[in-house]
Design a protein around this motif. Structure first.
Motif, PDB file in Angstrom:
ATOM      1  N   GLY A  92       0.798  -1.213   0.000  1.00 12.05           N
ATOM      2  CA  GLY A  92       0.000   0.000   0.000  1.00 12.05           C
ATOM      3  C   GLY A  92       0.835   1.269   0.000  1.00 12.05           C
ATOM      4  O   GLY A  92       0.452   2.280   0.624  1.00 12.05           O
ATOM      5  N   LEU A  93       1.970   1.253  -0.678  1.00 12.58           N
ATOM      6  CA  LEU A  93       2.851   2.417  -0.704  1.00 12.58           C
ATOM      7  C   LEU A  93       2.213   3.557  -1.498  1.00 12.58           C
ATOM      8  O   LEU A  93       1.546   3.323  -2.512  1.00 12.58           O
ATOM      9  CB  LEU A  93       4.192   2.043  -1.331  1.00 12.58           C
ATOM     10  CG  LEU A  93       4.978   0.920  -0.642  1.00 12.58           C
ATOM     11  CD1 LEU A  93       6.256   0.628  -1.411  1.00 12.58           C
ATOM     12  CD2 LEU A  93       5.301   1.286   0.796  1.00 12.58           C
ATOM     13  N   LEU A  94       2.433   4.775  -1.041  1.00  8.60           N
ATOM     14  CA  LEU A  94       1.935   5.963  -1.748  1.00  8.60           C
ATOM     15  C   LEU A  94       2.989   6.368  -2.769  1.00  8.60           C
ATOM     16  O   LEU A  94       4.037   6.937  -2.425  1.00  8.60           O
ATOM     17  CB  LEU A  94       1.664   7.093  -0.759  1.00  8.60           C
ATOM     18  CG  LEU A  94       0.584   6.802   0.299  1.00  8.60           C
ATOM     19  CD1 LEU A  94       0.441   7.976   1.251  1.00  8.60           C
ATOM     20  CD2 LEU A  94      -0.744   6.474  -0.369  1.00  8.60           C
ATOM     21  N   VAL A  95       2.709   6.049  -4.015  1.00  8.92           N
ATOM     22  CA  VAL A  95       3.711   6.167  -5.078  1.00  8.92           C
ATOM     23  C   VAL A  95       3.098   6.841  -6.299  1.00  8.92           C
ATOM     24  O   VAL A  95       1.949   6.582  -6.657  1.00  8.92           O
ATOM     25  CB  VAL A  95       4.240   4.767  -5.470  1.00  8.92           C
ATOM     26  CG1 VAL A  95       5.110   4.835  -6.718  1.00  8.92           C
ATOM     27  CG2 VAL A  95       5.016   4.151  -4.315  1.00  8.92           C
ATOM     28  N   ASP A  96       3.884   7.728  -6.909  1.00  6.53           N
ATOM     29  CA  ASP A  96       3.527   8.266  -8.224  1.00  6.53           C
ATOM     30  C   ASP A  96       4.225   7.420  -9.281  1.00  6.53           C
ATOM     31  O   ASP A  96       5.399   7.055  -9.123  1.00  6.53           O
ATOM     32  CB  ASP A  96       3.976   9.723  -8.360  1.00  6.53           C
ATOM     33  CG  ASP A  96       3.161  10.663  -7.498  1.00  6.53           C
ATOM     34  OD1 ASP A  96       1.938  10.449  -7.390  1.00  6.53           O
ATOM     35  OD2 ASP A  96       3.740  11.606  -6.922  1.00  6.53           O
ATOM     36  N   ARG A 100       8.250   8.342  -4.635  1.00  4.87           N
ATOM     37  CA  ARG A 100       7.458   8.442  -3.408  1.00  4.87           C
ATOM     38  C   ARG A 100       6.650   9.737  -3.419  1.00  4.87           C
ATOM     39  O   ARG A 100       7.203  10.821  -3.661  1.00  4.87           O
ATOM     40  CB  ARG A 100       8.373   8.385  -2.191  1.00  4.87           C
ATOM     41  CG  ARG A 100       7.644   8.031  -0.903  1.00  4.87           C
ATOM     42  CD  ARG A 100       8.626   7.809   0.233  1.00  4.87           C
ATOM     43  NE  ARG A 100       9.481   6.644   0.027  1.00  4.87           N
ATOM     44  CZ  ARG A 100       9.110   5.405   0.260  1.00  4.87           C
ATOM     45  NH1 ARG A 100       7.873   5.148   0.680  1.00  4.87           N
ATOM     46  NH2 ARG A 100       9.947   4.395   0.070  1.00  4.87           N
ATOM     47  N   GLN A 101       5.378   9.599  -3.184  1.00  5.57           N
ATOM     48  CA  GLN A 101       4.504  10.766  -3.207  1.00  5.57           C
ATOM     49  C   GLN A 101       4.928  11.789  -2.158  1.00  5.57           C
ATOM     50  O   GLN A 101       5.332  11.441  -1.057  1.00  5.57           O
ATOM     51  CB  GLN A 101       3.045  10.357  -2.950  1.00  5.57           C
ATOM     52  CG  GLN A 101       2.354   9.748  -4.151  1.00  5.57           C
ATOM     53  CD  GLN A 101       0.887   9.454  -3.901  1.00  5.57           C
ATOM     54  OE1 GLN A 101       0.322   9.893  -2.904  1.00  5.57           O
ATOM     55  NE2 GLN A 101       0.269   8.712  -4.808  1.00  5.57           N
TER      56      GLN A 101
END
Length: 456
Positions: free
Chosen positions: A364-368, A395-396
């Motif tokens: 569930g990593l917040l990634v662009d 990384r967002q």
């Protein structure tokens, strides 16, 4: 002087030996199969040499698009190709031997067994030698997995260690297993001109890889005439005269001239005396180590495929270097698998580094994410390259690059820029602001990085 005993002369072993010598230790390597191990003699170096010939034929096959006229038929002499493969492997092994001699490393040809936390017994042609050591490194590698229902005969039913004995191009090569090894050899023999059937037990080839990359490769395989049998599990392989019959669990059969078994690897840990001295192994026989290559026994380390950590020559070498740094009191940088770069030598190649799409989804990593097809790249158009892409993960919020995928010709070279960025925790803007040559395939790396820019 500190004495280090190393069992195994592959990348984990010989790279560790060089580091240990630079740090002032006396080093003895006990090697069974030849310096360089399977990486040099039967796996990485030979397979990539074979693939180099296949890639050249693939490029020649598309030369008409570039306006080049060639004879109607261009082929490879497999006997000559495989002789070159074996000659290069032997030469590379010899070069490693010369490096060991120049560094002052003692190499014993034979097998090693750990009989105590500080003692290795080397069995050689002239008898046993007892090596009392301040530190022991086990770097014995792995070998091809086979099953009772599909026994290789070295002629028609083959492991990847036996494939270089062929003197004629198979008329129909059946590859069982669609992981990295299976996909690479299927791609290679397809490029060499053989009919190829790839038997995959999963829903797609390369099931452990980036899904966009795996789907692209499967599409390329089928467009180039390969038969890909997804969701098809092998039950048995038998020889029938000059043919082989692969029977699937659903009752279907496939006939071909040859079968290559790519069923995974088994660690070379049997007979080493590990249990007797307290070195732990998992259910598959792989040696359990921590991030500085330590086993459960102080002074005993392990590196490479026998640990099952990440079965790459580069990782084996790094594990060996880390082990020696830790043992001999040098600065230690524990193994960080989130920054490993790797490559699959299909045509086109698939190169990856850092965090994968699967890890992003599972954690569930917040990634662009930004992705660009190579077909839009001007250099790719000039070269007639249609298949491939560059994909980057940042990384967002902070923009730090944490991973990337490159699919295309020589992706193994293109990934280095991304690997440096991931290793140094650079941002997408750092990569975007670096100059790239125009026109170049690497220009796509810069363009994808620019697409990850967020205005502050």
């Amino acid at each position: 002087m500190t004495h280090v005993a190393i069992i195994g002369g592959g990348p984990g072993g010989y790279e560790a030996a060089l580091i240990a010598r630079r740090l002032g230790a006396e080093v003895t390597i006990v090697d069974r199969d030849g310096l360089g191990g399977s990486t040099v003699l039967t796996d990485c170096v030979p397979s990539k040499t074979l693939i180099a010939t296949s890639d050249l034929l693939t490029e020649v096959g598309s030369s008409a698009e570039l306006g080049v006229e060639l004879p109607t038929s261009v082929s490879a002499d497999l006997a000559a190709v495989n002789q070159r493969v074996l000659d290069l492997a032997a030469a590379q092994s010899s070069d490693i031997g010369e490096r060991m001699a120049a560094a002052g490393v003692t190499v014993l040809s034979g097998t090693g067994k750990v009989v105590a936390a500080n003692t290795v017994v080397a069995t050689t042609a002239t008898g046993d030698a007892t090596l009392v050591a301040d530190g022991i490194l086990i770097a014995t590698g792995a070998h091809p997995r086979v099953v009772d229902s599909a026994q290789p005969d070295g002629e028609r039913i083959l492991t990847w260690e036996q494939i270089y004995n062929l003197s004629e191009l198979p008329t129909h090569m059946i590859v069982v297993g669609s992981g990295v090894t299976g996909a690479e050899f299927a791609s290679a023999y397809n490029g060499l001109g053989a009919k190829v059937t790839l038997v995959s037990s999963r829903s797609r080839v390369l099931p452990g890889e980036d899904p966009d990359a795996a789907n692209l490769i499967e599409d390329v395989f089928t467009r180039r005439g390969m038969t890909v049998m997804d969701n098809s599990r092998m039950e048995s392989v038998v020889r029938d005269g000059d043919e082989v019959i692969v029977t699937l669990t659903d009752g279907r059969t496939v006939r071909g001239s040859h079968c290559l078994l790519a069923l995974g690897s088994i660690p070379n840990t049997a007979g080493l005396g590990l249990a007797d001295v307290g070195v732990g192994t998992d259910a598959g026989g792989f040696i359990e180590v921590d991030k500085v290559s330590r086993t459960a026994v102080p002074g005993i380390y392990a590196a490479g495929d026998c640990t099952g950590v990440f079965m790459l020559a580069s990782v084996a070498a790094q594990q060996g270097r880390i082990a020696m740094a830790h043992l001999l009191g040098d600065a230690v940088h524990p193994l960080d698998l989130t920054k490993v770069s790797s490559n699959i030598f299909t045509s086109p190649e698939i190169a990856t580094v850092g965090v994968s799409q699967r890890q992003i989804d599972e954690q569930g990593l917040l990634v662009d994410t930004a992705m660009l097809p190579l077909a839009t790249n001007p250099r790719a158009k000039m070269l007639g390259v249609h298949d491939g892409f560059v994909k980057l993960f940042s990384r967002q919020g902070v923009g730090t690059l944490i991973g990337g995928v490159v699919v295309g010709p020589k992706a193994s070279e293109l990934i280095h820029t991304v690997a440096v960025a991931v290793s140094a925790s650079l941002t997408a803007d750092h990569v975007a602001n670096a100059f790239t040559v125009y026109p170049s395939l690497s220009g796509s790396v810069g363009e994808v990085a620019r697409r990850l820019h967020r205005q502050l």
